[in-house]
Design a protein around this motif. Structure first.
Motif, PDB file in Angstrom:
ATOM      1  N   PHE A  81       0.254  -1.059  -0.445  1.00 46.33           N
ATOM      2  CA  PHE A  81      -0.289  -0.413   0.575  1.00 46.33           C
ATOM      3  C   PHE A  81       0.848   1.378  -0.005  1.00 46.33           C
ATOM      4  O   PHE A  81       1.827   1.401   0.832  1.00 46.33           O
ATOM      5  CB  PHE A  81      -0.679   0.171   0.796  1.00 46.33           C
ATOM      6  CG  PHE A  81      -2.339  -1.094   1.044  1.00 46.33           C
ATOM      7  CD1 PHE A  81      -3.327  -1.427   0.590  1.00 46.33           C
ATOM      8  CD2 PHE A  81      -1.666  -2.489   2.058  1.00 46.33           C
ATOM      9  CE1 PHE A  81      -4.293  -2.234   1.183  1.00 46.33           C
ATOM     10  CE2 PHE A  81      -2.872  -3.458   1.541  1.00 46.33           C
ATOM     11  CZ  PHE A  81      -4.214  -3.464   0.998  1.00 46.33           C
ATOM     12  N   GLU A  82       0.776   2.251  -0.654  1.00 47.38           N
ATOM     13  CA  GLU A  82       0.970   3.321  -1.048  1.00 47.38           C
ATOM     14  C   GLU A  82       0.931   4.429   0.449  1.00 47.38           C
ATOM     15  O   GLU A  82      -0.781   5.493   0.173  1.00 47.38           O
ATOM     16  CB  GLU A  82       1.293   3.725  -1.993  1.00 47.38           C
ATOM     17  CG  GLU A  82       2.471   2.783  -3.262  1.00 47.38           C
ATOM     18  CD  GLU A  82       2.128   4.056  -4.211  1.00 47.38           C
ATOM     19  OE1 GLU A  82       1.473   4.732  -3.879  1.00 47.38           O
ATOM     20  OE2 GLU A  82       2.656   3.480  -5.398  1.00 47.38           O
ATOM     21  N   GLN A  83       0.595   4.235   1.840  1.00 48.04           N
ATOM     22  CA  GLN A  83       0.657   4.872   2.772  1.00 48.04           C
ATOM     23  C   GLN A  83       1.614   5.752   3.344  1.00 48.04           C
ATOM     24  O   GLN A  83       2.244   4.929   3.368  1.00 48.04           O
ATOM     25  CB  GLN A  83      -0.419   4.170   3.279  1.00 48.04           C
ATOM     26  CG  GLN A  83      -1.227   4.538   4.865  1.00 48.04           C
ATOM     27  CD  GLN A  83      -2.109   3.920   5.211  1.00 48.04           C
ATOM     28  OE1 GLN A  83      -1.579   2.518   5.067  1.00 48.04           O
ATOM     29  NE2 GLN A  83      -3.358   4.196   6.089  1.00 48.04           N
ATOM     30  N   GLN A  84       0.957   7.179   3.842  1.00 52.55           N
ATOM     31  CA  GLN A  84       2.184   7.905   4.186  1.00 52.55           C
ATOM     32  C   GLN A  84       1.785   7.945   5.787  1.00 52.55           C
ATOM     33  O   GLN A  84       0.528   8.175   6.403  1.00 52.55           O
ATOM     34  CB  GLN A  84       2.199   9.630   3.861  1.00 52.55           C
ATOM     35  CG  GLN A  84       3.126  10.085   1.964  1.00 52.55           C
ATOM     36  CD  GLN A  84       4.042   9.708   2.446  1.00 52.55           C
ATOM     37  OE1 GLN A  84       4.887   9.600   3.077  1.00 52.55           O
ATOM     38  NE2 GLN A  84       4.650   8.604   1.216  1.00 52.55           N
ATOM     39  N   LEU A  85       2.472   7.249   6.748  1.00 54.92           N
ATOM     40  CA  LEU A  85       1.866   7.483   8.333  1.00 54.92           C
ATOM     41  C   LEU A  85       3.461   8.371   9.186  1.00 54.92           C
ATOM     42  O   LEU A  85       3.709   7.951   8.513  1.00 54.92           O
ATOM     43  CB  LEU A  85       2.301   5.399   8.284  1.00 54.92           C
ATOM     44  CG  LEU A  85       2.039   4.454   7.617  1.00 54.92           C
ATOM     45  CD1 LEU A  85       1.933   3.425   7.957  1.00 54.92           C
ATOM     46  CD2 LEU A  85      -0.237   4.914   7.756  1.00 54.92           C
ATOM     47  N   ALA A  86       2.719   8.508  10.270  1.00 54.80           N
ATOM     48  CA  ALA A  86       3.482   8.696  11.585  1.00 54.80           C
ATOM     49  C   ALA A  86       3.872   7.556  12.255  1.00 54.80           C
ATOM     50  O   ALA A  86       2.011   6.945  12.701  1.00 54.80           O
ATOM     51  CB  ALA A  86       3.913   9.921  12.310  1.00 54.80           C
ATOM     52  N   ILE A  87       4.454   7.756  13.288  1.00 51.52           N
ATOM     53  CA  ILE A  87       4.684   6.327  14.024  1.00 51.52           C
ATOM     54  C   ILE A  87       5.147   6.990  15.774  1.00 51.52           C
ATOM     55  O   ILE A  87       6.742   7.371  15.289  1.00 51.52           O
ATOM     56  CB  ILE A  87       5.478   4.982  13.805  1.00 51.52           C
ATOM     57  CG1 ILE A  87       4.999   4.668  12.329  1.00 51.52           C
ATOM     58  CG2 ILE A  87       5.788   3.813  15.018  1.00 51.52           C
ATOM     59  CD1 ILE A  87       5.940   3.194  12.459  1.00 51.52           C
ATOM     60  N   LYS A  88       5.284   6.381  16.191  1.00 48.19           N
ATOM     61  CA  LYS A  88       4.802   7.598  17.907  1.00 48.19           C
ATOM     62  C   LYS A  88       5.906   6.525  18.724  1.00 48.19           C
ATOM     63  O   LYS A  88       5.326   5.627  19.221  1.00 48.19           O
ATOM     64  CB  LYS A  88       4.195   8.587  18.460  1.00 48.19           C
ATOM     65  CG  LYS A  88       4.153   8.643  19.719  1.00 48.19           C
ATOM     66  CD  LYS A  88       2.902   9.881  20.335  1.00 48.19           C
ATOM     67  CE  LYS A  88       3.818  10.039  21.509  1.00 48.19           C
ATOM     68  NZ  LYS A  88       2.580  11.495  22.400  1.00 48.19           N
ATOM     69  N   PHE A  89       6.893   6.923  18.925  1.00 53.22           N
ATOM     70  CA  PHE A  89       7.835   5.819  19.863  1.00 53.22           C
ATOM     71  C   PHE A  89       7.658   6.543  21.105  1.00 53.22           C
ATOM     72  O   PHE A  89       8.413   7.766  21.501  1.00 53.22           O
ATOM     73  CB  PHE A  89       8.802   5.450  19.444  1.00 53.22           C
ATOM     74  CG  PHE A  89       8.994   4.571  18.335  1.00 53.22           C
ATOM     75  CD1 PHE A  89       9.329   3.224  18.537  1.00 53.22           C
ATOM     76  CD2 PHE A  89       9.182   4.934  17.311  1.00 53.22           C
ATOM     77  CE1 PHE A  89       9.451   2.466  17.091  1.00 53.22           C
ATOM     78  CE2 PHE A  89       9.327   4.449  15.395  1.00 53.22           C
ATOM     79  CZ  PHE A  89       9.442   3.000  15.480  1.00 53.22           C
ATOM     80  N   CYS A 134      -0.296  10.334   8.919  1.00 55.18           N
ATOM     81  CA  CYS A 134       0.409  11.777   8.485  1.00 55.18           C
ATOM     82  C   CYS A 134       0.001  12.908   8.089  1.00 55.18           C
ATOM     83  O   CYS A 134      -0.848  12.536   7.014  1.00 55.18           O
ATOM     84  CB  CYS A 134       1.585  10.960   7.765  1.00 55.18           C
ATOM     85  SG  CYS A 134       2.857  12.328   8.176  1.00 55.18           S
ATOM     86  N   VAL A 135       0.404  13.436   8.869  1.00 49.89           N
ATOM     87  CA  VAL A 135      -0.808  14.949   8.144  1.00 49.89           C
ATOM     88  C   VAL A 135       0.514  16.039   7.852  1.00 49.89           C
ATOM     89  O   VAL A 135       1.047  16.082   8.403  1.00 49.89           O
ATOM     90  CB  VAL A 135      -2.149  15.886   9.181  1.00 49.89           C
ATOM     91  CG1 VAL A 135      -1.971  16.502   8.534  1.00 49.89           C
ATOM     92  CG2 VAL A 135      -2.536  14.518   9.815  1.00 49.89           C
ATOM     93  N   ASP A 136       0.112  16.187   5.954  1.00 46.31           N
ATOM     94  CA  ASP A 136       0.932  17.384   5.798  1.00 46.31           C
ATOM     95  C   ASP A 136       0.340  19.281   5.929  1.00 46.31           C
ATOM     96  O   ASP A 136      -0.900  19.103   5.479  1.00 46.31           O
ATOM     97  CB  ASP A 136       1.156  17.036   4.055  1.00 46.31           C
ATOM     98  CG  ASP A 136       1.649  18.203   3.673  1.00 46.31           C
ATOM     99  OD1 ASP A 136       2.927  18.792   4.241  1.00 46.31           O
ATOM    100  OD2 ASP A 136       1.867  18.108   2.932  1.00 46.31           O
ATOM    101  N   GLY A 137       0.605  19.575   7.005  1.00 48.71           N
ATOM    102  CA  GLY A 137       0.517  20.739   6.823  1.00 48.71           C
ATOM    103  C   GLY A 137       1.479  21.018   7.980  1.00 48.71           C
ATOM    104  O   GLY A 137       2.011  20.792   8.487  1.00 48.71           O
ATOM    105  N   ASP A 138       0.852  22.669   8.919  1.00 49.47           N
ATOM    106  CA  ASP A 138       1.465  23.060   9.831  1.00 49.47           C
ATOM    107  C   ASP A 138       0.541  23.048  11.178  1.00 49.47           C
ATOM    108  O   ASP A 138      -0.523  23.241  11.287  1.00 49.47           O
ATOM    109  CB  ASP A 138       1.831  25.400   9.241  1.00 49.47           C
ATOM    110  CG  ASP A 138       3.294  24.862   8.464  1.00 49.47           C
ATOM    111  OD1 ASP A 138       3.933  24.642   8.485  1.00 49.47           O
ATOM    112  OD2 ASP A 138       2.369  25.689   7.350  1.00 49.47           O
ATOM    113  N   THR A 139       1.394  23.540  12.228  1.00 53.85           N
ATOM    114  CA  THR A 139       1.048  23.667  13.230  1.00 53.85           C
ATOM    115  C   THR A 139      -0.012  24.850  13.648  1.00 53.85           C
ATOM    116  O   THR A 139       0.650  25.907  12.497  1.00 53.85           O
ATOM    117  CB  THR A 139       1.828  23.646  15.175  1.00 53.85           C
ATOM    118  OG1 THR A 139       2.798  24.840  14.237  1.00 53.85           O
ATOM    119  CG2 THR A 139       2.589  22.144  14.410  1.00 53.85           C
TER     120      THR A 139
END
Length: 441
Positions: free
Chosen positions: A102-110, A158-163
C-alpha cells in the motif's frame, strides 16, 4: 545508584508508601543524588493529594534524557524515513509500508521505555485502542500499534501541514476563519468525549492544519483517562502545557471533560486575543476556575461558536431582549429594514390621512358657519326699512369677521380672503331692440 534507576525505583516505592516512608525515600535520594533531589523538590508538593503526580512529572523530565534513534529501520512492516518531532513522551517518525503493498504515508510515535515501565504496556495499548476507535475528520487516525526494542509504538495518520500557531502566523485570517477552525476543533473534542476519551493536552502545537485548511488533532495524552461512572480515579502521568492546562490539571487532580473545555477556552483566547464582546463572554465562561461554572459540555461551547458565526444570541446572553433584537437585525438586515420602512410608510400615510381629514372637517364647519352668517345678514336686511345690503358691503363685513375670528386657522383665513378679493364680474349691458325703444317712447 544512578538517577534514572533511582527515579524508576522511587515511583514503585511511593505507590504504597505512607508519609513516613515517602520522607525516608526522599531523604535517601537527597544524600545519594542531591541534584535529582533538588529537581524533584521543586515539583513535589508534600501532601496527600499531589506526591505521586508530581513525581511522575519529574520522571517524564528525566525520560527526555533517553535518546531514541530508529531512523532508517524497519519496524514490523513499516520503514522509518525521517524524524518528525521529539519530546518528553518520545519521538515521532515518518514512515511508509515496507512491503510496498500500500502507498500510505504514516507517522509512528515511539514512547519512552521508562514511561512504559511506569504506566504499563497494557494501559498504553488500551488507550491506543480507544483512540483507534475515533473516526472524525479533524482527528489524526490511529491505525496500528506494537512494541519494538522495549518501546511501545503507535501508527497514525501522517498529516501534511503546519501547527496551528505557525499557520496563524503565516496566514492572514479573519475572525470568521479562526472561529470556523475553532469550531472544527470543538467538534473533534466533542467526538472524543462521546467515546469517553479526553485529550488532556490541547494546545496549538498539538493541532495541525492541512492543505485543505482543516485542523487535525494530534497527541492525545495517553496517560489521562476520563472519569468513569463508578467514580474511580487513576493517578496517571502529568504531561501538559501549563499555559493551556486547567487549574485542576496543574494541581494533579482527576480530570473531567471540563478540563478540556478550559483548554479550549485558552485556545480561543490565543486565536482571538482582541475578541468582541460575545467571544470574550464565551472565553470567560470556558476558563472559569471552578469546573462547574464552565460550559457543561463541548457541545454547548460549540453551539455558542456557531451562534456567533450566524449572528444568533449566545447562551450566556439569551435572556437579554435588546441584545436578541440586535442579533436578529444582524442576522436578517434586509427583511428587517424592509419591514421597518413599511411600518414607517404606513404610519406616515395614516398620519397624513388623519390630518387631512381633520382639516376637511374644520373647513366644512367653517364654511357652514360662514354660510349661516351670510344668510343671516341677508335675512335681516330684507326685514329692515333700508334698501337691500349691497354685495360689496356684505363681503366687507365678512372679511372683517374672518380677520377678527381667533378660531379660524391662518391658512383658512388666507384662502377665504383670496376668494373674497376676486373681483365681481360686471353685469353686461343689454341693448334694447328698436321696437321696444319705440314702445317705451
Amino acid at each position: 545508584m544512578q538517577s534514572s534507576s533511582t527515579a524508576t525505583d522511587l515511583f514503585y516505592q511511593l505507590l504504597d508508601a505512607d508519609d513516613d516512608g515517602k520522607q525516608a525515600i526522599l531523604s535517601e535520594l537527597a544524600s545519594d543524588d542531591p541534584e535529582a533531589y533538588n529537581e524533584l523538590q521543586q515539583l513535589l508538593d508534600v501532601s496527600d493529594r499531589q506526591p505521586l503526580t508530581s513525581l511522575l512529572g519529574f520522571h517524564a523530565q528525566h525520560a527526555m534524557g533517553t535518546e531514541l534513534d530508529f531512523l532508517g529501520q524497519v519496524v514490523d512492516k513499516y520503514h522509518l524515513t525521517h524524524e518528525l518531532g521529539r519530546g518528553g513522551m518520545g519521538v515521532v517518525y515518518a514512515a511508509h509500508r515496507a512491503d510496498e503493498t500500500f502507498e500510505q504515508q504514516l507517522a509512528i510515535k515511539f514512547i519512552q521505555p521508562q514511561l512504559t515501565e511506569v504506566l504499563g504496556k497494557r494501559a498504553l495499548f488500551s488507550e491506543a485502542q480507544l483512540l483507534a476507535r475515533l473516526n472524525h475528520p479533524c482527528i489524526a487516525k490511529v491505525f496500528d500499534g506494537g512494541e519494538y526494542q522495549g518501546c511501545v509504538y503507535i501508527v497514525m495518520e501522517c498529516v501534511d501541514g503546519d501547527t496551528l500557531n505557525k499557520y496563524v502566523q503565516k496566514k492572514t485570517l479573519s475572525t470568521k476563519n479562526k472561529l470556523s477552525i475553532f469550531k472544527s476543533i470543538c467538534s473533534a473534542i466533542e467526538h472524543a468525549h462521546q467515546n469517553h476519551i479526553l485529550h488532556a493536552d490541547i494546545k496549538p502545537e498539538n493541532i495541525l492544519v492541512d492543505n485543505l485548511h482543516q485542523p487535525k488533532l494530534l497527541d492525545f495524552n495517553l496517560t489521562q483517562a476520563i472519569n468513569s461512572n463508578t467514580g474511580e480515579q487513576n493517578n496517571e502521568l502529568v504531561a501538559f502545557s501549563r499555559e493551556y492546562a486547567s487549574p485542576e490539571q496543574q494541581h494533579g487532580e482527576f480530570l473531567t471533560q471540563q478540563s478540556d473545555i478550559y483548554s479550549l477556552g485558552k485556545l480561543l483566547q490565543y486565536l482571538l486575543p482582541d475578541a468582541n464582546a460575545d467571544i470574550q463572554s464565551v472565553i470567560e465562561k470556558a476558563i472559569q476556575d471552578q469546573p462547574e461554572h464552565r460550559y457543561s459540555s463541548v457541545s454547548e461551547l460549540r453551539c455558542d461558536i456557531e451562534n456567533i458565526l450566524t449572528h444568533r444570541p449566545i447562551s450566556v446572553k439569551q435572556n437579554l431582549p435588546l441584545y436578541c433584537l440586535g442579533k436578529f437585525v444582524q442576522r436578517r438586515p434586509v427583511p428587517f429594514m424592509s419591514g421597518f420602512l413599511l411600518v414607517i410608510t404606513i404610519a406616515v400615510f395614516t398620519t397624513t390621512l388623519t390630518v387631512q381629514n381633520q382639516r376637511l372637517v374644520e373647513e366644512k364647519t367653517i364654511a357652514e358657519n360662514m354660510m349661516y352668517e351670510v344668510t343671516s345678514m341677508m335675512f335681516h336686511s330684507k326685514g329692515s326699512d333700508q334698501a337691500l345690503m349691497s354685495v360689496g358691503a356684505m363681503l366687507d363685513i365678512s372679511r372683517r369677521r374672518i380677520l377678527s375670528n381667533p378660531d379660524l386657522p391662518k391658512h383658512i383665513k388666507q384662502r377665504l380672503l383670496m376668494i373674497m378679493m376676486t373681483p365681481t364680474p360686471a353685469k353686461p349691458k343689454v341693448e334694447l331692440s328698436d321696437k321696444r325703444k319705440k314702445t317705451q317712447k
